[in-house]
Scaffold this motif. Structure first.
Motif, PDB file in Angstrom:
ATOM      1  N   ARG A  78       0.835  -1.212   0.000  1.00 15.10           N
ATOM      2  CA  ARG A  78       0.000   0.000   0.000  1.00 15.10           C
ATOM      3  C   ARG A  78       0.869   1.261   0.000  1.00 15.10           C
ATOM      4  NH1 ARG A  78      -3.250  -0.135   4.855  1.00 15.10           N
ATOM      5  NH2 ARG A  78      -4.631  -1.503   3.687  1.00 15.10           N
ATOM      6  N   GLY A  79       1.846   1.301   0.884  1.00 13.98           N
ATOM      7  CA  GLY A  79       2.719   2.472   0.957  1.00 13.98           C
ATOM      8  C   GLY A  79       3.571   2.643  -0.284  1.00 13.98           C
ATOM      9  N   ALA A  80       4.022   1.533  -0.860  1.00 13.97           N
ATOM     10  CA  ALA A  80       4.844   1.619  -2.068  1.00 13.97           C
ATOM     11  C   ALA A  80       4.041   2.162  -3.243  1.00 13.97           C
ATOM     12  CB  ALA A  80       5.407   0.245  -2.409  1.00 13.97           C
ATOM     13  N   ILE A  81       2.800   1.749  -3.350  1.00 20.65           N
ATOM     14  CA  ILE A  81       1.951   2.232  -4.434  1.00 20.65           C
ATOM     15  C   ILE A  81       1.613   3.705  -4.230  1.00 20.65           C
ATOM     16  CG2 ILE A  81      -0.338   1.999  -5.461  1.00 20.65           C
ATOM     17  CD1 ILE A  81      -0.020  -1.050  -4.924  1.00 20.65           C
ATOM     18  N   LEU A  82       1.286   4.096  -3.006  1.00 24.15           N
ATOM     19  CA  LEU A  82       0.959   5.496  -2.735  1.00 24.15           C
ATOM     20  C   LEU A  82       2.158   6.417  -2.936  1.00 24.15           C
ATOM     21  CD1 LEU A  82      -1.328   5.212   0.413  1.00 24.15           C
ATOM     22  CD2 LEU A  82      -2.005   5.853  -1.894  1.00 24.15           C
ATOM     23  N   ALA A  83       3.358   5.916  -2.643  1.00 23.97           N
ATOM     24  CA  ALA A  83       4.563   6.731  -2.802  1.00 23.97           C
ATOM     25  C   ALA A  83       5.051   6.764  -4.247  1.00 23.97           C
ATOM     26  CB  ALA A  83       5.676   6.206  -1.896  1.00 23.97           C
ATOM     27  N   GLY A  84       4.524   5.886  -5.094  1.00 21.05           N
ATOM     28  CA  GLY A  84       4.970   5.826  -6.482  1.00 21.05           C
ATOM     29  C   GLY A  84       6.355   5.222  -6.610  1.00 21.05           C
TER      30      GLY A  84
END
Length: 116
Positions: A78-84
């Protein structure tokens, strides 16, 4: 019906020259201060990288007890996707006082997963 809003809060970790996390020693040095905050508890961190292996950010995914910590894949990605992020490093410390046997090898502790 409940509606949720996702947001990212950034706090400055380091200021200065750009660090390139391309070796396990560099990742260990980058995360040393994070793991020193709670030395008697197991912690699971995610480090988000751009395409040149420069850190975008790090996230304390879970803080466990003295003997265990639980992590789900949705919390990691989730965090990796939100951070791009284009790459992801996951790191888990083992509390030396609580563990007699280490079930995680050093190779599994530092792994980079590219998103393709």
């Amino acid at each position: 019906m409940r509606v949720y809003e996702a947001k990212i809060v950034y706090s400055l970790v380091s200021l200065g020259e750009e660090v390139r996390l391309d070796r396990p020693e560099m990742v260990a040095e980058y995360l040393r201060s994070a793991f020193d905050e709670n030395p008697m508890q197991e912690a699971f961190y995610c480090v988000y990288l751009d395409r040149k292996n420069h850190p975008i950010g790090r996230h304390l995914t879970t803080l466990g007890t003295a003997t265990s910590t639980l992590v789900a894949p949705r919390e990691v990605f989730r965090g990796a996707i939100l951070a791009g992020a284009t790459a992801l490093i996951v790191a888990h410390n083992l509390c030396a006082a609580a563990h007699r046997l280490c079930y995680v090898t050093s190779r599994a502790m530092w792994s980079a997963l590219p998103f393709f």
